[in-house]
Design a protein around this motif. Structure first.
Motif, PDB file in Angstrom:
ATOM      1  N   ARG A  38     -29.959 -66.587  42.604  1.00 61.76           N
ATOM      2  CA  ARG A  38     -31.054 -67.723  42.304  1.00 61.76           C
ATOM      3  C   ARG A  38     -30.643 -68.167  40.636  1.00 61.76           C
ATOM      4  N   GLU A  39     -30.714 -67.393  39.972  1.00 56.97           N
ATOM      5  CA  GLU A  39     -30.978 -67.851  38.699  1.00 56.97           C
ATOM      6  C   GLU A  39     -31.022 -65.803  37.560  1.00 56.97           C
ATOM      7  N   ILE A  40     -30.477 -66.718  36.551  1.00 52.57           N
ATOM      8  CA  ILE A  40     -30.601 -65.434  35.747  1.00 52.57           C
ATOM      9  C   ILE A  40     -31.947 -65.849  34.794  1.00 52.57           C
ATOM     10  N   ALA A  41     -33.221 -64.415  34.779  1.00 56.18           N
ATOM     11  CA  ALA A  41     -34.141 -64.334  34.453  1.00 56.18           C
ATOM     12  C   ALA A  41     -34.725 -63.998  33.289  1.00 56.18           C
ATOM     13  N   CYS A  42     -34.556 -64.447  31.919  1.00 51.56           N
ATOM     14  CA  CYS A  42     -34.864 -63.185  30.908  1.00 51.56           C
ATOM     15  C   CYS A  42     -35.668 -63.876  31.092  1.00 51.56           C
ATOM     16  N   GLU A  43     -36.407 -62.919  29.689  1.00 53.20           N
ATOM     17  CA  GLU A  43     -38.251 -63.003  29.086  1.00 53.20           C
ATOM     18  C   GLU A  43     -38.124 -65.426  28.717  1.00 53.20           C
ATOM     19  N   THR A  44     -37.142 -65.476  27.928  1.00 47.27           N
ATOM     20  CA  THR A  44     -37.042 -66.782  27.296  1.00 47.27           C
ATOM     21  C   THR A  44     -35.722 -67.190  27.743  1.00 47.27           C
ATOM     22  N   PRO A  45     -36.421 -68.768  27.601  1.00 50.01           N
ATOM     23  CA  PRO A  45     -34.317 -69.531  27.707  1.00 50.01           C
ATOM     24  C   PRO A  45     -33.213 -69.200  26.889  1.00 50.01           C
ATOM     25  N   LEU A  46     -34.153 -68.972  25.805  1.00 53.98           N
ATOM     26  CA  LEU A  46     -32.574 -68.026  25.417  1.00 53.98           C
ATOM     27  C   LEU A  46     -32.115 -66.723  24.952  1.00 53.98           C
TER      28      LEU A  46
END
Length: 501
Positions: A38-46
């Protein structure tokens, strides 16, 4: 001891699957399973945004695509063909090792600087103290190689300018500041393929040369220069000389120290393909291009008309807008709805104020029909004008309150402060975002009542905001008198705005 962590086959990219499961994937597995994520989901949008350029540079190198026909072939597959990807990654496998002795991925050691905590990889920690965290050098975290890789990319893409202790200063990375726009779809495959613009292409703002290559293909990636050799060089531009210093703790490799020094500064006249620019005239009469920032006082939807406009000399939309317009003309159906993923940060000098991520709907037929930009521009202009009329009405109310039944005009600053206390602008604008997207949807469907419904939304939002100020102004005689005057002014002002052509 020789440490190794290869980004191609070691898990380091956080993702969410279509089944809502959280997983960490290697670069190879990200591409192999992109259609199921569904998505790449790192700790922050940056952090998420910092992974996209590297991945896109890799895909451009393998697939191009040369034109919309090549793009459509890839799009219709619905998943990446892994044979050419495997062949390419095998060729450059060693260059993706985070701790390679000669070519550590996206790194270069600078002998002039001393090792320091890895918290300085993150500008929000290294430059702002406890603004976003209470971690400091004395309580520095120990990073896993996977986390260190994510921090490394975020630093290369988003670290802010500042002093370095050397003659050279840190400079903003290419993606630092401003709003970045990417197209997104139903899964990570669509996210990546939508943003796989034609390569090379005249649409891009980065001039192309025959030497263009991503950083892992460059033998001397930190050779002094201010202009990227092409789009792939830009996507992997090394803004900092960073060297991660791994250690062995038990049977685990950790990173808690590194060196960092200024890298390459991209020239100010290089325009980011991922930002929206407007032409500005300076005091000397020279024209420059200024990119769109996130604004604490202005929601992004209010600039929507400048994002999709492609026929003005004063605005440069993100390159993805022109690319999606080509796809709409030759590949995508008119009823296809893409979303723009707007992400980035607002910073005051070297100090980040906030990170933000918003999703903006983009019906394909708005790009294929330039005539629909004019009604959107008119709608947002009317919203601004109604807001101005609302402030005029609020000013009349404030004057009556401060005069307290007398005849002496109150101080202008007192009026301004009272209006600010009512927060009437925020009350007005907060009620309009949902009606605006309803208006965009109706316009894309050619619904005739779209403008009338928007006008009604403006009227209701302004009336509601003024009513809020009435409630805070009380029920004294001056307040009631002021409310009558303010209501008349607002109604007359709205009528003039909404009845104008």
């Amino acid at each position: 001891m020789n440490h190794s962590f290869n980004l191609i086959d070691q898990p380091w990219i956080p993702c969410v699957t279509l089944a809502d499961e959280y997983v960490e994937l290697s670069l190879y597995d990200l591409l192999a399973n992109a259609h199921q994520l569904r998505e790449i989901a790192c700790e922050t949008p940056l952090m998420t945004a910092s992974i996209l350029p590297v991945t896109l540079a890799l895909l451009h190198r393998i697939f191009g695509p040369e034109d919309t026909d090549a793009w459509e072939t890839l799009w219709r597959r619905g998943a990446f063909p892994m044979s050419p990807i495997s062949e390419y990654l095998d060729q450059w496998y060693e260059r993706f090792d985070l701790f390679h002795p000669e070519y550590p991925f996206y790194q270069m050691k600078d002998e002039r600087v001393q090792p320091k905590s890895v918290i300085h990889l993150i500008h929000s920690i290294g430059n702002t103290g406890t603004l976003f965290t209470h971690v400091n050098d004395a309580t520095a975290p120990e990073l896993s190689p996977a986390m260190a890789a994510r921090y490394l990319l975020a630093a290369q893409k988003f670290r802010t300018a500042g002093l370095s202790g050397l003659v050279e200063k840190f400079t903003d990375s290419p993606l630092t500041r401003g709003v970045l726009f990417w197209a997104t779809g139903a899964n990570v495959f669509e996210l990546l393929v939508f943003n796989l613009t034609a390569y090379p292409s005249s649409l891009n703002t980065i001039p192309q040369t025959s030497h263009d290559a991503p950083i892992w293909e460059q033998n001397v990636p930190f050779a002094t220069r201010k202009y990227p050799s092409g789009y792939l060089d830009y996507l992997t531009w090394p803004s900092n000389r960073i060297a991660l210093l791994p250690e062995q703790i038990g049977n685990q490799t950790i990173v808690n120290r590194m060196t960092i020094a200024p890298g390459l500064q991209v020239s100010a006249d290089v325009l980011s393909p991922h930002k929206r620019y407007t032409k500005r005239e300076d005091k000397e009469g020279k024209f420059t291009w200024s990119f769109l920032y996130f604004n604490t006082d202005k929601a992004l939807w209010r600039d929507y008309h400048t994002l999709i406009s492609r026929s003005t000399n004063d605005v440069k939309p993100p390159v993805i807008i022109n690319w999606l317009a080509e796809l709409t003309a030759y590949v995508l159906d008119d009823d296809h709805v893409v979303h723009l993923d707007a992400m980035g940060m607002l910073a005051d000098q070297a100090k980040p104020i906030f990170y933000r991520q918003e999703y903006v709907p983009l019906p394909a037929n708005l790009l294929s029909d330039e005539y629909k930009v004019a009604p959107i521009t008119k709608a947002t202009t009317k919203a601004d004008e109604v807001c101005d009329r609302l402030i005029v009405a609020a000013r009349a109310l404030a004057e009556q309150l401060l005069m307290r039944g007398g005849n002496r005009k109150p101080d202008g600053n007192d009026i301004k402060n009272l209006i600010a206390q009512w927060d009437i602008r925020s009350l007005y604008w907060s009620q309009l975002e949902s009606p605006f997207w309803d208006f965009i949807t109706a316009l894309s469907r050619d619904e005739e009542d779209a403008p009338d419904n928007w006008n009604q939304a403006l009227r209701e939002a302004a009336t509601s905001a003024l009513t809020g100020a009435f409630q805070m102004s009380g029920t004294s005689a001056p307040a009631l008198h002021g409310q009558v005057i303010a209501e008349r002014k607002l109604n007359a002002g709205i009528r003039r705005v909404l009845e104008s052509t």
